[in-house]
Design a protein around this motif. Structure first.
Motif, PDB file in Angstrom:
ATOM      1  N   ALA A  39      32.428  27.679  42.917  1.00  0.00           N
ATOM      2  CA  ALA A  39      33.582  28.566  42.747  1.00  0.00           C
ATOM      3  C   ALA A  39      34.739  28.138  43.642  1.00  0.00           C
ATOM      4  O   ALA A  39      35.904  28.146  43.228  1.00  0.00           O
ATOM      5  N   ASN A  40      34.430  27.727  44.872  1.00  0.00           N
ATOM      6  CA  ASN A  40      35.485  27.279  45.788  1.00  0.00           C
ATOM      7  C   ASN A  40      36.171  26.010  45.287  1.00  0.00           C
ATOM      8  O   ASN A  40      37.348  25.787  45.570  1.00  0.00           O
ATOM      9  N   GLU A  41      35.437  25.182  44.557  1.00  0.00           N
ATOM     10  CA  GLU A  41      36.002  23.929  44.062  1.00  0.00           C
ATOM     11  C   GLU A  41      37.106  24.150  43.044  1.00  0.00           C
ATOM     12  O   GLU A  41      38.027  23.335  42.924  1.00  0.00           O
ATOM     13  N   VAL A  42      37.037  25.235  42.304  1.00  0.00           N
ATOM     14  CA  VAL A  42      37.991  25.454  41.212  1.00  0.00           C
ATOM     15  C   VAL A  42      38.964  26.593  41.502  1.00  0.00           C
ATOM     16  O   VAL A  42      39.723  27.004  40.621  1.00  0.00           O
ATOM     17  N   SER A  43      38.953  27.119  42.723  1.00  0.00           N
ATOM     18  CA  SER A  43      39.825  28.246  43.041  1.00  0.00           C
ATOM     19  C   SER A  43      40.298  28.136  44.475  1.00  0.00           C
ATOM     20  O   SER A  43      39.801  27.326  45.256  1.00  0.00           O
ATOM     21  N   SER A  85      37.003  38.886  43.247  1.00  0.00           N
ATOM     22  CA  SER A  85      37.346  38.658  41.843  1.00  0.00           C
ATOM     23  C   SER A  85      38.227  37.414  41.731  1.00  0.00           C
ATOM     24  O   SER A  85      38.858  36.994  42.699  1.00  0.00           O
ATOM     25  N   PHE A  86      38.272  36.849  40.528  1.00  0.00           N
ATOM     26  CA  PHE A  86      39.002  35.608  40.301  1.00  0.00           C
ATOM     27  C   PHE A  86      40.068  35.845  39.237  1.00  0.00           C
ATOM     28  O   PHE A  86      39.794  36.451  38.191  1.00  0.00           O
ATOM     29  N   TYR A  87      41.272  35.356  39.519  1.00  0.00           N
ATOM     30  CA  TYR A  87      42.408  35.593  38.643  1.00  0.00           C
ATOM     31  C   TYR A  87      43.101  34.269  38.321  1.00  0.00           C
ATOM     32  O   TYR A  87      43.222  33.390  39.188  1.00  0.00           O
ATOM     33  N   ALA A 204      37.162  36.369  36.058  1.00  0.00           N
ATOM     34  CA  ALA A 204      35.766  36.607  36.428  1.00  0.00           C
ATOM     35  C   ALA A 204      35.725  37.628  37.554  1.00  0.00           C
ATOM     36  O   ALA A 204      36.643  37.702  38.381  1.00  0.00           O
ATOM     37  N   SER A 205      34.654  38.399  37.579  1.00  0.00           N
ATOM     38  CA  SER A 205      34.515  39.430  38.606  1.00  0.00           C
ATOM     39  C   SER A 205      33.478  39.076  39.654  1.00  0.00           C
ATOM     40  O   SER A 205      33.176  39.890  40.530  1.00  0.00           O
ATOM     41  N   THR A 209      29.677  34.298  37.969  1.00  0.00           N
ATOM     42  CA  THR A 209      30.315  34.137  36.665  1.00  0.00           C
ATOM     43  C   THR A 209      31.189  32.894  36.636  1.00  0.00           C
ATOM     44  O   THR A 209      31.169  32.114  35.674  1.00  0.00           O
ATOM     45  N   VAL A 210      31.975  32.677  37.705  1.00  0.00           N
ATOM     46  CA  VAL A 210      32.825  31.485  37.771  1.00  0.00           C
ATOM     47  C   VAL A 210      31.970  30.230  37.774  1.00  0.00           C
ATOM     48  O   VAL A 210      32.257  29.255  37.063  1.00  0.00           O
ATOM     49  N   ALA A 211      30.908  30.230  38.575  1.00  0.00           N
ATOM     50  CA  ALA A 211      30.046  29.054  38.646  1.00  0.00           C
ATOM     51  C   ALA A 211      29.445  28.737  37.285  1.00  0.00           C
ATOM     52  O   ALA A 211      29.351  27.569  36.884  1.00  0.00           O
ATOM     53  N   ASP A 212      29.028  29.769  36.561  1.00  0.00           N
ATOM     54  CA  ASP A 212      28.459  29.542  35.227  1.00  0.00           C
ATOM     55  C   ASP A 212      29.502  28.961  34.275  1.00  0.00           C
ATOM     56  O   ASP A 212      29.189  28.098  33.438  1.00  0.00           O
ATOM     57  N   GLN A 213      30.749  29.426  34.378  1.00  0.00           N
ATOM     58  CA  GLN A 213      31.815  28.893  33.537  1.00  0.00           C
ATOM     59  C   GLN A 213      32.045  27.410  33.826  1.00  0.00           C
ATOM     60  O   GLN A 213      32.244  26.598  32.914  1.00  0.00           O
ATOM     61  N   VAL A 214      32.013  27.037  35.104  1.00  0.00           N
ATOM     62  CA  VAL A 214      32.207  25.640  35.489  1.00  0.00           C
ATOM     63  C   VAL A 214      31.032  24.801  35.007  1.00  0.00           C
ATOM     64  O   VAL A 214      31.214  23.688  34.489  1.00  0.00           O
TER      65      VAL A 214
END
Length: 285
Positions: A39-43, A85-87, A204-205, A209-214
């Motif tokens: 998650a940190n890699e993409v945000s 949360s991620f925006y 993503a909340s 969820t973010v990791a799964d999307q990546v």
């Protein structure tokens, strides 16, 4: 994570000294990746009270937010992590203009330290000045050269506020610090400024969820390696691999067959699985 050390050192500066050593000409570095790492890699995470944090909350509450500035805030990524949360942030430039920006110049060993405007003890400077000057005057040995030694970017008068004794109007030309007399000058120039509009959408909340999307978009499995390729990968996991040999190039070629999270002309980051473990993999070739 070792991989971030290479990124922080500036991948374009391959011959620059990093921590006392020459930056390697090639790199393969594989770090075991948790969901949080992915998650940190993409945000980007933003701290409460920062301009980014304030803009995201304002856009969420009001549908959009605006700001004037000399640079974009979200140029590295458009995905922002706020309170778990991620925006996705849309940053749109609306119009451009010009503003005056100021730079405070310091001569640590002036040939003439006689004051023309006035002198002030460093500890008596307003917080607006000490906040900007502390990083350079607190160094053990200040730089020394002919003329002014360093310049400190103050930004616009609006950014500085009304407290500075140097910007926009210089009230002193000598600063006293630890028994030394520093000469201070102020330079100004025009710079482009723009108005930006911000809109945000929750993507993503949770970290998971973010990791799964990546994973769904980027994750691939590295298999069927030769003994030489396997040796490269094992060393990349343990210590990083830095030898430009046939086995290294073979592994790099296999990795580059897949979509990377970020890829440039001669470096990139991928998410891969090797022997049932996920790795964020950074490579330079």
């Amino acid at each position: 994570m070792r991989r971030r050390q290479y990124l922080a050192s500036g991948t374009a500066l391959l011959s620059a000294a990093v921590a006392g050593c020459a930056h390697p000409s090639v790199v393969l570095d594989m770090d075991e990746a948790t969901a949080d790492d992915i998650a940190n890699e993409v945000s980007m995470s933003v701290d409460p009270g920062s301009a980014e944090y304030t803009l995201v909350l304002s856009a969420l509450e009001n549908g959009s937010a605006r700001r004037r500035g000399r640079y974009e805030l979200f140029d590295r990524t458009d995905t922002v992590r706020v309170e778990g949360s991620f925006y996705e942030v849309s940053e749109t430039r609306l119009e451009s203009s010009e503003v005056t920006v100021y730079e405070v110049l310091i001569d640590f060993d002036p040939a003439n330290s006689t004051t023309e405007l006035g002198e002030i003890e460093y500890d008596d400077l307003p917080e607006a000045d000490r906040q900007r000057l502390d990083p350079i005057v607190s160094e053990g040995t200040p730089p020394s050269q002919d003329g002014y030694d360093l310049g400190v970017d103050y930004g616009t008068a609006e950014e500085v506020g009304n407290e500075s004794v140097f910007v926009p109007d210089r009230q002193y030309d000598i600063v006293l610090h630890d028994g030394n007399r520093y000469r201070v000058a102020v330079d100004s120039r025009t710079a482009p400024e723009a108005e930006y509009r911000y809109e945000v959408t929750e993507v993503a909340s949770s970290v998971e969820t973010v990791a799964d999307q990546v994973r769904e978009q980027y994750l691939f499995t590295l298999t069927d390696l030769s003994d030489a390729e396997r040796a490269v990968v094992e060393e990349a996991i343990t210590d990083g691999y830095f030898q430009d040999d046939d086995a290294f190039q073979s592994v790099i070629d296999r990795i580059r067959e897949h979509e990377g999270i970020t890829v440039d002309d001669f470096y990139g980051t991928w998410l891969l699985e090797y022997e049932s473990v996920e790795y964020l993999t950074y490579a330079e070739w």
